[in-house]
Design a protein around this motif. Structure first.
Motif, PDB file in Angstrom:
ATOM      1  N   LEU B  21      -0.691  44.823  40.947  1.00  0.00           N
ATOM      2  CA  LEU B  21      -1.936  44.081  40.688  1.00  0.00           C
ATOM      3  C   LEU B  21      -1.721  42.578  40.896  1.00  0.00           C
ATOM      4  O   LEU B  21      -2.607  41.875  41.400  1.00  0.00           O
ATOM      5  CB  LEU B  21      -2.399  44.341  39.249  1.00  0.00           C
ATOM      6  N   VAL B  22      -0.546  42.122  40.504  1.00  0.00           N
ATOM      7  CA  VAL B  22      -0.229  40.698  40.691  1.00  0.00           C
ATOM      8  C   VAL B  22      -0.293  40.335  42.167  1.00  0.00           C
ATOM      9  O   VAL B  22      -0.859  39.302  42.550  1.00  0.00           O
ATOM     10  CB  VAL B  22       1.169  40.382  40.107  1.00  0.00           C
ATOM     11  N   LEU B  23       0.280  41.211  42.994  1.00  0.00           N
ATOM     12  CA  LEU B  23       0.293  40.927  44.435  1.00  0.00           C
ATOM     13  C   LEU B  23      -1.119  40.873  45.003  1.00  0.00           C
ATOM     14  O   LEU B  23      -1.386  40.142  45.960  1.00  0.00           O
ATOM     15  CB  LEU B  23       1.124  41.991  45.168  1.00  0.00           C
ATOM     16  N   VAL B  24      -2.018  41.644  44.421  1.00  0.00           N
ATOM     17  CA  VAL B  24      -3.409  41.649  44.904  1.00  0.00           C
ATOM     18  C   VAL B  24      -4.123  40.357  44.515  1.00  0.00           C
ATOM     19  O   VAL B  24      -4.849  39.767  45.320  1.00  0.00           O
ATOM     20  CB  VAL B  24      -4.151  42.883  44.343  1.00  0.00           C
ATOM     21  N   TYR B  25      -3.886  39.893  43.300  1.00  0.00           N
ATOM     22  CA  TYR B  25      -4.697  38.799  42.761  1.00  0.00           C
ATOM     23  C   TYR B  25      -3.994  37.438  42.715  1.00  0.00           C
ATOM     24  O   TYR B  25      -4.590  36.465  42.266  1.00  0.00           O
ATOM     25  CB  TYR B  25      -5.155  39.158  41.344  1.00  0.00           C
ATOM     26  N   GLN B  26      -2.750  37.381  43.142  1.00  0.00           N
ATOM     27  CA  GLN B  26      -2.019  36.126  42.935  1.00  0.00           C
ATOM     28  C   GLN B  26      -2.604  34.954  43.741  1.00  0.00           C
ATOM     29  O   GLN B  26      -2.603  33.811  43.245  1.00  0.00           O
ATOM     30  CB  GLN B  26      -0.540  36.303  43.258  1.00  0.00           C
ATOM     31  N   ASP B  27      -3.122  35.212  44.933  1.00  0.00           N
ATOM     32  CA  ASP B  27      -3.712  34.110  45.703  1.00  0.00           C
ATOM     33  C   ASP B  27      -4.947  33.556  44.990  1.00  0.00           C
ATOM     34  O   ASP B  27      -5.127  32.336  44.908  1.00  0.00           O
ATOM     35  CB  ASP B  27      -4.079  34.595  47.108  1.00  0.00           C
ATOM     36  N   MET B  28      -5.772  34.459  44.503  1.00  0.00           N
ATOM     37  CA  MET B  28      -6.989  34.017  43.812  1.00  0.00           C
ATOM     38  C   MET B  28      -6.643  33.235  42.538  1.00  0.00           C
ATOM     39  O   MET B  28      -7.202  32.164  42.276  1.00  0.00           O
ATOM     40  CB  MET B  28      -7.838  35.238  43.457  1.00  0.00           C
ATOM     41  N   VAL B  29      -5.696  33.772  41.777  1.00  0.00           N
ATOM     42  CA  VAL B  29      -5.340  33.122  40.511  1.00  0.00           C
ATOM     43  C   VAL B  29      -4.681  31.777  40.765  1.00  0.00           C
ATOM     44  O   VAL B  29      -5.005  30.766  40.110  1.00  0.00           O
ATOM     45  CB  VAL B  29      -4.409  34.049  39.682  1.00  0.00           C
ATOM     46  N   ARG B  72     -10.145  34.494  33.396  1.00  0.00           N
ATOM     47  CA  ARG B  72     -10.284  33.927  32.051  1.00  0.00           C
ATOM     48  C   ARG B  72      -8.921  33.498  31.514  1.00  0.00           C
ATOM     49  O   ARG B  72      -8.771  32.417  30.941  1.00  0.00           O
ATOM     50  CB  ARG B  72     -10.910  34.953  31.104  1.00  0.00           C
ATOM     51  N   ILE B  73      -7.946  34.356  31.729  1.00  0.00           N
ATOM     52  CA  ILE B  73      -6.605  34.040  31.224  1.00  0.00           C
ATOM     53  C   ILE B  73      -6.044  32.805  31.914  1.00  0.00           C
ATOM     54  O   ILE B  73      -5.490  31.904  31.261  1.00  0.00           O
ATOM     55  CB  ILE B  73      -5.672  35.258  31.434  1.00  0.00           C
ATOM     56  N   VAL B  74      -6.199  32.743  33.226  1.00  0.00           N
ATOM     57  CA  VAL B  74      -5.639  31.580  33.926  1.00  0.00           C
ATOM     58  C   VAL B  74      -6.453  30.317  33.602  1.00  0.00           C
ATOM     59  O   VAL B  74      -5.890  29.213  33.545  1.00  0.00           O
ATOM     60  CB  VAL B  74      -5.555  31.838  35.447  1.00  0.00           C
ATOM     61  N   THR B  75      -7.739  30.479  33.361  1.00  0.00           N
ATOM     62  CA  THR B  75      -8.543  29.311  32.963  1.00  0.00           C
ATOM     63  C   THR B  75      -8.072  28.775  31.610  1.00  0.00           C
ATOM     64  O   THR B  75      -7.927  27.556  31.433  1.00  0.00           O
ATOM     65  CB  THR B  75     -10.027  29.698  32.885  1.00  0.00           C
ATOM     66  N   ASN B  76      -7.814  29.691  30.688  1.00  0.00           N
ATOM     67  CA  ASN B  76      -7.304  29.249  29.387  1.00  0.00           C
ATOM     68  C   ASN B  76      -5.938  28.591  29.522  1.00  0.00           C
ATOM     69  O   ASN B  76      -5.647  27.596  28.837  1.00  0.00           O
ATOM     70  CB  ASN B  76      -7.213  30.453  28.433  1.00  0.00           C
ATOM     71  N   ALA B  77      -5.116  29.149  30.397  1.00  0.00           N
ATOM     72  CA  ALA B  77      -3.800  28.533  30.625  1.00  0.00           C
ATOM     73  C   ALA B  77      -3.957  27.135  31.201  1.00  0.00           C
ATOM     74  O   ALA B  77      -3.224  26.207  30.831  1.00  0.00           O
ATOM     75  CB  ALA B  77      -2.982  29.413  31.566  1.00  0.00           C
ATOM     76  N   CYS B  78      -4.931  26.986  32.085  1.00  0.00           N
ATOM     77  CA  CYS B  78      -5.179  25.657  32.663  1.00  0.00           C
ATOM     78  C   CYS B  78      -5.720  24.694  31.603  1.00  0.00           C
ATOM     79  O   CYS B  78      -5.339  23.506  31.586  1.00  0.00           O
ATOM     80  CB  CYS B  78      -6.158  25.774  33.828  1.00  0.00           C
ATOM     81  N   TYR B  79      -6.588  25.173  30.749  1.00  0.00           N
ATOM     82  CA  TYR B  79      -7.108  24.318  29.670  1.00  0.00           C
ATOM     83  C   TYR B  79      -5.954  23.826  28.787  1.00  0.00           C
ATOM     84  O   TYR B  79      -5.880  22.649  28.426  1.00  0.00           O
ATOM     85  CB  TYR B  79      -8.129  25.087  28.819  1.00  0.00           C
ATOM     86  N   ASP B  80      -5.072  24.763  28.438  1.00  0.00           N
ATOM     87  CA  ASP B  80      -3.926  24.384  27.611  1.00  0.00           C
ATOM     88  C   ASP B  80      -3.070  23.334  28.316  1.00  0.00           C
ATOM     89  O   ASP B  80      -2.649  22.338  27.706  1.00  0.00           O
ATOM     90  CB  ASP B  80      -3.064  25.616  27.295  1.00  0.00           C
TER      91      ASP B  80
END
Lengths: 300, 202
Positions: B21-29, B72-80
């Motif tokens: 799943l990481v390989l699928v979404y890593q570019d987007m994230v 959502r998770i990466v957005t929260n990580a970015c906020y932090d």
């Protein structure tokens, strides 16, 4: 005069672009768009901004973000619990065995009078003496006949000698001469035909049977058919065969190496130590390879 | 293996399925983190943190858009990360030279290496967009990134930042307006069609 758009107008235009307006709001905005050029220009500006953002360069990940077990907070795979403590100390065990093998060998060298290595070194020295004794015995028994396996006679000399022997009126020789090679050839020395007895005409029609040394002895005892002169020759031959026999077969082969002097330690004790050394060596290799494997796989 | 099966396996602790799943979404994230942070290294850290957090909390995923859940998770990580960055920020607000004078040359337009002209223009346009995004506050920035760059619809954006659709709508309108005004200063970098429209509106 240009009419300034309110934030409500911009919000409606943005939602209109995404198709998020209700039918009523949509028809109302569409009627305004036909009448108000500022609103229409605002819509076109937002539309191109959105297009620009959607066509902005895609950013690709510079590397893979896949997780390792460590990153995921998972423990590494381990070997079964009961074997792990032993494997963990494989390096230590291999080292201890190595030292023990070396020191043990040194200790045995100090305490044991002769090691297997020394036996091997001494064996070739003893061999010529035994061979010389055998040669002397054989030459005494057959002074005119060359023995197989002894010092070879040159071919021409041998031919002349055999010619002389065949022409000279001499005492009859046994038709089959036991040689060292023949005696070494098989364990059936006793069964080997050593003499062909003369047959009468009647007997000549019957199939011949091999005559062995025991037969000769038996016949000698009964005093049957064999002439006296031949009988003596055969008796000497049989006696000679019996004397040579122990030296001729396996024992002759083993004499040089297997039959150690009485002062040597028994060969069984030496072999036991060697077997132990081999076992230690194998264990060292096994534990060493195991340690290398575990280090390579980073299990330890 | 489809996405649902991979998610189910990952919920049971199968790291290999999660890595697929990481390989699928890593570019987007990573792209989302890059737009949010404006810095590749910080985006790298935020992305890795996001995937680690996602694996550890994947049992909390209750269905729906997995893409939105990850964003959502990466957005929260970015906020932090942005909050931490704000606390320890020591950089001057205006770019200055060694003589403490304002630098007219904008650093986001400086080309880092030699490349063909088209690539340069494309890169500079991307830098200009990023510059305008950086000018937005994070709450507005995340909405325009989610809807206009990542292509999420209002529901997914609402799910991602856990805000009502009305809020998404108003924040998006304000963000688009700010972006339009900002991009006018980079008119020479914009495509010709965009320039003609912008000149016509003046």
């Amino acid at each position: 005069m240009k009419k300034k758009l309110t934030f409500h107008d911009w919000e409606a235009l943005s939602a209109f672009l995404d198709g998020r307006l209700s039918l009523a709001d949509k028809s109302r905005l569409e009627s305004r768009l036909t009448k108000e050029p500022e609103l229409r220009e605002g819509l076109e500006g937002l539309q191109h901004t959105r297009t620009l953002l959607r066509n902005s360069p895609k950013i690709r990940a510079p590397h893979n973000f896949t997780l390792t077990r460590q990153m995921a907070g998972m423990k590494e795979k381990q070997t079964p619990g009961y074997i792990y403590p032993w494997l963990k100390f494989s390096t230590v065990i291999a080292s201890i065995l190595f030292v023990f093998a070396l020191l043990g060998d040194f200790f045995v060298n100090q305490t044991t009078p002769i090691t297997p290595l020394q036996v091997h070194e001494m064996a070739p020295v003893a061999l010529p003496n035994e061979e010389a004794v055998a040669e002397q015995e054989m030459s005494a028994a057959y002074p005119t006949m060359p023995l197989a396996g002894t010092t070879p006679i040159p071919t021409e000399a041998a031919a002349e000698k055999s010619f002389e022997l065949s022409n000279a009126p001499m005492e009859p020789l046994p038709s089959t001469m036991p040689s060292v090679m023949e005696m070494e050839a098989s364990d059936e020395t006793e069964e080997m035909p050593v003499l062909s007895a003369p047959f009468t005409e009647e007997e000549d029609m019957q199939p011949r049977e091999a005559v062995t040394a025991s037969d000769i002895e038996g016949e000698m005892e009964t005093g049957a058919k064999i002439p006296t002169s031949e009988m003596e020759t055969m008796a000497d031959q049989a006696t000679q065969t019996e004397e040579i026999k122990p030296e001729s077969s396996e024992e002759t082969m083993a004499m040089g190496y297997g039959e150690a002097p009485e002062s040597y330690p028994p060969s069984r004790e030496i072999n036991v130590w060697r077997v132990l050394q081999i076992v230690f060596g194998l264990l060292i290799i096994i534990f060493g390879v195991t340690a290398f494997f575990l280090r390579t796989k980073k299990i330890i | 293996m489809d996405e649902t099966a991979l998610i189910t396996a990952a919920k049971q602790g199968d790291l290999d399925s999660f890595n697929r799943l990481v390989l699928v979404y890593q570019d987007m994230v990573y792209g989302h983190a890059c737009r949010m942070m404006g810095d590749a290294h910080e985006a790298d850290d935020a992305t890795q943190e996001a995937f680690i957090s996602a694996f550890r909390h994947i049992h909390q995923y209750r269905g729906g858009s997995f893409r939105g859940w990850l964003l959502r998770i990466v957005t929260n990580a970015c906020y932090d990360e942005l909050r931490r960055k704000k606390r320890r920020s020591t950089l001057p607000l205006e770019p200055v030279t060694d003589d403490d004078e304002s630098n007219d040359e904008m650093p986001w337009m400086v080309d880092q290496g030699e490349r063909p002209e088209d690539a340069v223009q494309r890169k500079e346009l991307g830098n200009a967009i990023q510059h305008c995004l950086d000018k937005l506050s994070p709450d507005f920035r995340v909405v325009v990134i989610l809807v206009d760059i990542q292509g999420l619809d209002y529901q997914e954006a609402s799910f991602t930042i856990n805000k009502p659709i009305g809020t998404i709508k108003s924040r998006l309108a304000r963000a688009r307006l700010s972006m339009r005004n900002c991009l006018q200063s980079f008119r020479e970098l914009l495509p010709s069609s965009f320039r003609l429209i912008e000149e016509g509106t003046k």
